[in-house]
Write a protein that holds these residues in place. Structure first.
Motif, short mmCIF file in Angstrom:
data_model
loop_
_atom_site.label_atom_id
_atom_site.label_comp_id
_atom_site.label_asym_id
_atom_site.label_seq_id
_atom_site.Cartn_x
_atom_site.Cartn_y
_atom_site.Cartn_z
N PRO A 1 0.80 -1.24 0.00
CA PRO A 1 0.00 0.00 0.00
C PRO A 1 0.82 1.28 0.00
CG PRO A 1 -0.07 -1.07 2.14
CD PRO A 1 0.62 -2.02 1.23
N ASP A 2 2.04 1.22 0.57
CA ASP A 2 2.89 2.41 0.66
C ASP A 2 4.33 1.99 0.41
OD1 ASP A 2 4.28 4.72 1.25
OD2 ASP A 2 3.23 5.13 3.13
N LEU A 3 4.78 2.16 -0.84
CA LEU A 3 6.11 1.70 -1.22
C LEU A 3 7.22 2.36 -0.40
CD1 LEU A 3 5.64 1.52 -5.07
CD2 LEU A 3 6.59 -0.33 -3.67
N GLU A 4 7.06 3.62 -0.13
CA GLU A 4 8.11 4.34 0.57
C GLU A 4 8.38 3.73 1.95
OE1 GLU A 4 9.67 8.89 0.87
OE2 GLU A 4 7.54 8.52 0.54
N LYS A 5 7.34 3.21 2.58
CA LYS A 5 7.49 2.60 3.90
C LYS A 5 7.65 1.08 3.84
CE LYS A 5 4.78 6.15 6.28
NZ LYS A 5 3.56 6.43 7.11
N GLY A 6 7.58 0.51 2.63
CA GLY A 6 7.63 -0.93 2.48
C GLY A 6 8.96 -1.53 2.92
N GLU A 7 8.90 -2.59 3.72
CA GLU A 7 10.11 -3.28 4.18
C GLU A 7 10.13 -4.74 3.71
OE1 GLU A 7 12.66 -1.93 5.72
OE2 GLU A 7 11.70 0.05 5.73
N ASP A 8 9.18 -5.12 2.88
CA ASP A 8 9.17 -6.48 2.33
C ASP A 8 10.23 -6.60 1.24
OD1 ASP A 8 7.50 -6.28 -0.53
OD2 ASP A 8 7.08 -4.69 0.91
N LEU A 9 10.51 -7.83 0.81
CA LEU A 9 11.58 -8.08 -0.16
C LEU A 9 11.37 -7.32 -1.46
CD1 LEU A 9 14.15 -9.77 -0.66
CD2 LEU A 9 12.67 -11.57 -1.60
N THR A 10 10.15 -7.32 -1.99
CA THR A 10 9.86 -6.65 -3.26
C THR A 10 10.08 -5.14 -3.14
OG1 THR A 10 8.25 -8.36 -3.79
CG2 THR A 10 8.14 -6.32 -5.06
N SER A 11 9.59 -4.56 -2.07
CA SER A 11 9.76 -3.12 -1.86
C SER A 11 11.24 -2.75 -1.76
CB SER A 11 9.04 -2.68 -0.58
OG SER A 11 7.66 -2.84 -0.70
N LEU A 12 11.97 -3.50 -0.96
CA LEU A 12 13.38 -3.17 -0.75
C LEU A 12 14.18 -3.25 -2.04
CD1 LEU A 12 14.00 -5.04 2.64
CD2 LEU A 12 13.72 -2.58 2.28
N ASN A 13 13.81 -4.20 -2.91
CA ASN A 13 14.58 -4.39 -4.15
C ASN A 13 14.18 -3.42 -5.27
OD1 ASN A 13 16.06 -6.45 -3.04
ND2 ASN A 13 14.79 -8.09 -3.87
N HIS A 14 12.92 -2.94 -5.24
CA HIS A 14 12.44 -2.20 -6.41
C HIS A 14 11.79 -0.84 -6.11
CE1 HIS A 14 13.28 -5.87 -8.57
NE2 HIS A 14 12.50 -6.54 -7.74
N LYS A 15 11.67 -0.47 -4.86
CA LYS A 15 10.97 0.77 -4.54
C LYS A 15 11.63 2.00 -5.17
CE LYS A 15 11.34 0.81 0.06
NZ LYS A 15 11.18 1.36 1.43
N LYS A 16 12.95 2.00 -5.26
CA LYS A 16 13.65 3.15 -5.81
C LYS A 16 13.16 3.45 -7.23
CE LYS A 16 18.25 4.75 -7.20
NZ LYS A 16 19.71 4.41 -7.27
#
Length: 217
Positions: free
Chosen positions: A131-146
């Motif tokens: 729901p909020d990529l900037e705050k995401g700490e899951d594997l997908t978020s960490l690898n691709h949020k940038k």
């Protein structure tokens, strides 16, 4: 044909495409249905069977993304194919997705998205809502949020594509706003995926080869 394939990769009937088609066959110049155009090109031996099947499938996938975006007007849809041997993703159809993210994902090595002891990325194995990529700490978020944030997306929902136990890839619903995806919505996304999974299973490898060849032009 390589120039035409490259021009048709997003399947938009632009003036340039119409000009190229006119050079092949003047009778096709004013044809508005690209599916009919591809059939005529195949019937006249101007494209081979494999090219015809791949292009028709890509056209179908783009129509699917348009369907999803009509039904979920605040979201953008992308379809991604997973290549098991190289552990890479390829853009199956993403006509409305930000160009920077399309460039990032086409041929993306996703070994880091696979949990130790598993064989496929987490989002190909099961649905993931962020729901909020900037705050995401899951594997997908960490690898691709940038790259997602740089492309203007603040939340995503990823849903696996598979058929009869065969891994195909996943669809992604992108939002430019922070957004909570309900269980009902995620189930609906999965139901829509069933419309394309059978066809994709049959032609995935051929389609990936076609996409690779187009990227290399």
């Amino acid at each position: 044909m390589e120039k035409i394939t490259h021009s048709l990769q997003n399947f938009r009937l632009t003036k340039d495409i119409k000009k190229l088609l006119h050079q092949i066959n003047p009778l096709l110049k004013d044809e508005k249905d690209l599916s009919v155009i591809f059939t005529k090109l195949y019937q006249q031996d101007l494209i081979g069977e494999q090219e015809f099947l791949a292009i028709q499938t890509k056209f179908m996938l783009n129509k699917f993304t348009a369907l999803m975006e009509r039904n979920f007007t605040d979201l953008t849809c992308g379809i991604y194919l997973y290549e098991e041997k190289e552990k890479t993703l390829w853009n199956g159809a993403s006509p409305s997705v930000a160009s920077a993210y399309n460039e990032y994902t086409n041929g993306l090595v996703v070994k880091d998205d696979i949990v130790q002891g598993d064989e496929i990325p987490v989002y190909v194995k099961g649905s993931i809502a962020i729901p909020d990529l900037e705050k995401g700490e899951d594997l997908t978020s960490l690898n691709h949020k940038k790259d997602l944030l740089k492309s203007g997306y603040k939340s995503v929902c990823l849903i696996p594509l598979e058929h009869n136990g065969h891994t195909i890839g996943h669809t992604t619903m992108f939002s430019k706003e922070i957004r909570t995806y309900t269980t009902e919505e995620m189930n609906t996304f999965a139901e829509y995926n069933k419309l394309i999974e059978g066809k994709l299973m049959e032609i995935k490898n051929l389609l990936i080869t076609t996409i690779k060849n187009t990227k290399a032009l």
